[in-house]
Design an enzyme around this catalytic site. Structure first.
Site, PDB file in Angstrom:
ATOM      1  N   ASP A  14      26.304  43.377  63.132  1.00 27.48           N
ATOM      2  CA  ASP A  14      27.840  42.938  63.480  1.00 27.48           C
ATOM      3  C   ASP A  14      28.340  44.550  64.174  1.00 27.48           C
ATOM      4  OD1 ASP A  14      28.178  40.612  62.894  1.00 27.48           O
ATOM      5  OD2 ASP A  14      29.561  40.510  62.003  1.00 27.48           O
ATOM      6  N   LYS A 112      26.705  34.029  65.763  1.00 31.27           N
ATOM      7  CA  LYS A 112      27.485  33.693  64.063  1.00 31.27           C
ATOM      8  C   LYS A 112      29.118  33.513  64.801  1.00 31.27           C
ATOM      9  CE  LYS A 112      29.106  37.526  61.074  1.00 31.27           C
ATOM     10  NZ  LYS A 112      29.687  37.719  61.510  1.00 31.27           N
ATOM     11  N   CYS A 157      31.697  40.534  56.479  1.00 28.46           N
ATOM     12  CA  CYS A 157      30.085  40.150  56.712  1.00 28.46           C
ATOM     13  C   CYS A 157      28.807  40.809  56.142  1.00 28.46           C
ATOM     14  CB  CYS A 157      29.933  40.081  58.689  1.00 28.46           C
ATOM     15  SG  CYS A 157      31.115  38.891  59.551  1.00 28.46           S
TER      16      CYS A 157
HETATM   17  C1  VGL Z   1      34.245  40.134  60.415  1.00 26.47           C
HETATM   18  C2  VGL Z   1      36.104  39.560  59.883  1.00 26.47           C
HETATM   19  C3  VGL Z   1      36.368  39.072  61.489  1.00 26.47           C
HETATM   20  C4  VGL Z   1      32.886  40.953  60.067  1.00 26.47           C
HETATM   21  C5  VGL Z   1      34.033  39.461  61.296  1.00 26.47           C
HETATM   22  O1  VGL Z   1      31.974  40.709  60.968  1.00 26.47           O
HETATM   23  O2  VGL Z   1      33.216  41.600  59.202  1.00 26.47           O
HETATM   24  N1  VGL Z   1      35.223  40.345  59.505  1.00 26.47           N
HETATM   25  N2  VGL Z   1      35.125  38.226  61.634  1.00 26.47           N
END
Ligand code: VGL
Ligand code: ZN
Length: 213
Positions: A14, A112, A157
């Protein structure tokens, strides 16, 4: 340094605009990992990335639950869910990767969080462990036995991706200077590292990567 053995993959979690300074769910100092990630990439034959990719009506967004604020907890389809600001909406700039990051050698990107009814912190499975992104099979078919993990955010994540990798039987490493925590609570990042170590995940700094060739 010599490249890491071909049974090894780098998983970038991410690394997207919305998790960088100025983004909707900015991770403090998240941008500091970008040059570190780019210096790591040449050491790996296999590089894959995950991409948080939510429909606008995703159930993890506070904006989709009247009277709630980001940071509050609700029950979403039977699972405890932290509510987040609207982030990484599919097809938006916030969901995209930053221009500064070299993507030329990425072999695949695993999206995701596409199911509006369940959040997905891990790059492997959703939080209900029903949906599978295909990352596990991709790694197994590629003969991958070891994974090094970097990206955002350490306490969500990155942590859940690393824990799943370990549970699935991969030798799992976290590159500690190539990740940053959201720190909703100030110690969350530190606690995440302790949890990962307790689960058998090796935590290392990027400058020591050559020890693992
Ligand atoms: C994430 C919160 C919500 C992350 C993704 O990538 O850590 N955290 N969505
Ligand atoms: Zn998300």
């Amino acid at each position: 340094m010599k490249k890491l053995s071909p049974d090894t993959a780098l998983i970038l979690v991410d690394v997207q605009h919305d998790f960088l300074p100025g983004g909707a769910l900015a991770v403090p100092q998240g941008d500091e990992i970008l040059p570190i990630i780019d210096s790591l990439q040449p050491n790996f034959d296999t590089i894959v990335a995950t991409q948080d990719w939510h429909p606008a009506h995703h159930g993890s967004f506070a904006a989709n639950h009247a009277g709630t604020q980001p940071g509050e907890q609700i029950i979403l389809e039977g699972l405890s869910q932290i509510l987040w600001p609207k982030h990484c909406v599919e097809g938006t700039k916030g969901a995209d990767f930053p221009d500064g990051l070299d993507r030329s050698r990425w072999k695949s990107v695993f999206k995701k969080g596409t199911n509006p009814l369940v959040d997905s912190y891990s790059g492997f499975f959703d939080n209900a462990r029903r949906g599978d992104t295909g990352l596990r099979n991709y790694l197994l078919l590629g003969g991958i036995r070891r994974v090094f993990i970097a990206g955002l955010a350490l306490d969500y994540c990155v942590k859940f991706t690393a824990l799943d990798a370990r549970t699935l039987g991969f030798e799992t490493y976290l590159i500690t200077d190539a990740t940053r925590a959201v720190n909703l609570q100030p110690e969350d990042g530190k606690l995440a590292i302790e949890e990962l170590k307790a689960a058998g995940i090796v935590c290392l700094e990027s400058k020591n990567l050559a020890r693992y060739v």
